[in-house]
Scaffold this motif. Sequence first.
Motif, mmCIF file in Angstrom:
data_model
loop_
_atom_site.group_PDB
_atom_site.id
_atom_site.type_symbol
_atom_site.label_atom_id
_atom_site.label_comp_id
_atom_site.label_asym_id
_atom_site.label_seq_id
_atom_site.Cartn_x
_atom_site.Cartn_y
_atom_site.Cartn_z
ATOM 1 N N GLU A 265 30.231 48.115 42.280
ATOM 2 C CA GLU A 265 30.645 47.302 43.423
ATOM 3 C C GLU A 265 31.121 45.925 42.963
ATOM 4 O O GLU A 265 32.104 45.387 43.482
ATOM 5 C CB GLU A 265 29.481 47.150 44.401
ATOM 6 C CG GLU A 265 29.069 48.424 45.096
ATOM 7 C CD GLU A 265 30.137 48.905 46.071
ATOM 8 O OE1 GLU A 265 30.874 48.048 46.615
ATOM 9 O OE2 GLU A 265 30.246 50.128 46.296
ATOM 10 N N ARG A 266 30.402 45.391 41.961
ATOM 11 C CA ARG A 266 30.805 44.070 41.452
ATOM 12 C C ARG A 266 32.181 44.138 40.813
ATOM 13 O O ARG A 266 33.036 43.258 41.021
ATOM 14 C CB ARG A 266 29.772 43.584 40.433
ATOM 15 C CG ARG A 266 29.978 42.134 39.984
ATOM 16 C CD ARG A 266 29.124 41.828 38.792
ATOM 17 N NE ARG A 266 29.547 42.600 37.624
ATOM 18 C CZ ARG A 266 30.632 42.341 36.893
ATOM 19 N NH1 ARG A 266 31.428 41.322 37.239
ATOM 20 N NH2 ARG A 266 30.938 43.076 35.858
ATOM 21 N N GLN A 267 32.406 45.216 40.031
ATOM 22 C CA GLN A 267 33.704 45.375 39.395
ATOM 23 C C GLN A 267 34.797 45.565 40.448
ATOM 24 O O GLN A 267 35.903 45.019 40.323
ATOM 25 C CB GLN A 267 33.666 46.574 38.439
ATOM 26 C CG GLN A 267 32.842 46.317 37.178
ATOM 27 C CD GLN A 267 32.770 47.528 36.276
ATOM 28 O OE1 GLN A 267 33.267 48.600 36.636
ATOM 29 N NE2 GLN A 267 32.156 47.355 35.108
ATOM 30 N N GLN A 268 34.451 46.372 41.511
ATOM 31 C CA GLN A 268 35.439 46.543 42.590
ATOM 32 C C GLN A 268 35.739 45.213 43.266
ATOM 33 O O GLN A 268 36.898 44.891 43.569
ATOM 34 C CB GLN A 268 34.906 47.551 43.609
ATOM 35 C CG GLN A 268 34.885 48.983 43.095
ATOM 36 C CD GLN A 268 34.300 49.946 44.107
ATOM 37 O OE1 GLN A 268 33.730 49.518 45.110
ATOM 38 N NE2 GLN A 268 34.439 51.255 43.845
ATOM 39 N N ALA A 269 34.656 44.459 43.522
ATOM 40 C CA ALA A 269 34.853 43.141 44.152
ATOM 41 C C ALA A 269 35.685 42.232 43.264
ATOM 42 O O ALA A 269 36.554 41.485 43.734
ATOM 43 C CB ALA A 269 33.496 42.505 44.452
ATOM 44 N N GLU A 270 35.400 42.310 41.931
ATOM 45 C CA GLU A 270 36.159 41.488 40.995
ATOM 46 C C GLU A 270 37.627 41.907 40.983
ATOM 47 O O GLU A 270 38.541 41.066 40.954
ATOM 48 C CB GLU A 270 35.541 41.624 39.601
ATOM 49 C CG GLU A 270 36.245 40.831 38.512
ATOM 50 C CD GLU A 270 36.148 39.324 38.713
ATOM 51 O OE1 GLU A 270 36.891 38.594 38.054
ATOM 52 O OE2 GLU A 270 35.312 38.877 39.537
ATOM 53 N N ASN A 271 37.834 43.238 41.045
ATOM 54 C CA ASN A 271 39.215 43.736 41.091
ATOM 55 C C ASN A 271 39.921 43.270 42.366
ATOM 56 O O ASN A 271 41.095 42.875 42.335
ATOM 57 C CB ASN A 271 39.225 45.262 41.014
ATOM 58 C CG ASN A 271 38.782 45.763 39.649
ATOM 59 O OD1 ASN A 271 38.874 45.045 38.655
ATOM 60 N ND2 ASN A 271 38.310 47.025 39.592
ATOM 61 N N GLU A 272 39.187 43.322 43.496
ATOM 62 C CA GLU A 272 39.755 42.843 44.761
ATOM 63 C C GLU A 272 40.053 41.351 44.685
ATOM 64 O O GLU A 272 41.085 40.885 45.174
ATOM 65 C CB GLU A 272 38.774 43.124 45.912
ATOM 66 C CG GLU A 272 38.652 44.587 46.284
ATOM 67 C CD GLU A 272 39.969 45.137 46.838
ATOM 68 O OE1 GLU A 272 40.680 44.390 47.551
ATOM 69 O OE2 GLU A 272 40.285 46.312 46.561
ATOM 70 N N ARG A 273 39.118 40.636 44.047
ATOM 71 C CA ARG A 273 39.340 39.188 43.918
ATOM 72 C C ARG A 273 40.571 38.915 43.058
ATOM 73 O O ARG A 273 41.408 38.059 43.394
ATOM 74 C CB ARG A 273 38.117 38.526 43.294
ATOM 75 C CG ARG A 273 38.191 37.001 43.230
ATOM 76 C CD ARG A 273 37.058 36.455 42.412
ATOM 77 N NE ARG A 273 37.222 36.802 40.999
ATOM 78 C CZ ARG A 273 38.080 36.206 40.170
ATOM 79 N NH1 ARG A 273 38.870 35.234 40.630
ATOM 80 N NH2 ARG A 273 38.152 36.566 38.916
ATOM 81 N N LEU A 274 40.658 39.682 41.951
ATOM 82 C CA LEU A 274 41.812 39.500 41.078
ATOM 83 C C LEU A 274 43.103 39.887 41.789
ATOM 84 O O LEU A 274 44.147 39.224 41.633
ATOM 85 C CB LEU A 274 41.630 40.362 39.809
ATOM 86 C CG LEU A 274 40.492 39.920 38.862
ATOM 87 C CD1 LEU A 274 40.334 40.923 37.727
ATOM 88 C CD2 LEU A 274 40.737 38.521 38.309
#
Length: 321
Positions: A265-274
Amino acid sequence: MIQAVKKATEITVDEPPKIEHLLTFQEYLEYVPESDVRYELVKGKLIPMPASTHLHTNICKFLVYKLQRYFAAENLDLVANALGTGVRTEENTSRIPDVVVFSKTVWEQVLHRPGAGVLDFEEQPILVVEVVSSNRRDDYEIKRDEYETAKIPSYWIVDPKKKLVRVFTNTRNEEGYDFVDFTEEKTIVSSQFSQLVLSVKELLNPPIVEELIKEEQTTIKTFQQQAETEQQRAETLEQQVENERQRAETERQRAETLEQQVEKERQQAENERLRAESERQRAETERQRAEKERLRAEKLAQRLLEMGINLDSENFGPDVE
């Protein structure tokens, strides 16, 4: 007329005395009695042993029982036999003590020997015991002298009538045996068996050995049951520990799964943020480009005005007065 008849003179002829045959020690070993009576060999003569009383037998059995338990507890390689092992004391003399104690090595040497079970001179016992019965002089004097001459280290006399135990020990001095009397209220002290606890009163009035063995077996069974209970308890605790370990392992795996999900989820959130940052940067780029286009358009309009071209006029033509 009746004639008297004179009787012939009766002549008595004395029979020659029978010469008693004296047995050698070897002949004694091979001698087979016609009955169950046991015989000792005394200076070549067979001397029948009197039948033992029940008390006599019980004393012997109890003493052997106590000695055997003591030897086992102290890990001593000694053997105790009752009413079955003879001891050679002189050239043609062999006694059968009530109790004999000797080494395991000697026992292994004589165990399968044919003939009567008698220890020879070189197979010296470390202790002989006599329980006084009918012939007291034999035990207190004659046998004592024989055992002393044979250099047997210790000789006990158990005397139910006098209610004492006399312990003879050979200190290797010129005077031979020394002795100590232990009366009913005392415990026998033996230099050979320093840790042996043996009450004179109990020895003279012994419990039935079979009952003692039953008590031992009961105690052993109780200990075995306690051991089994403790083992089952340990196995139950071990199973509980294993269950807790498995539960902890399951929780650990679950936590790892959750951690992996969180990381995902953190990686997905980071991807969304990016991605959002990329969109913002693209939007900013578009805004900047649009701003540049606006500025360029304004400059172009200004220049056209300077050139007299009004972009607001129809057909972008020049103004007409």
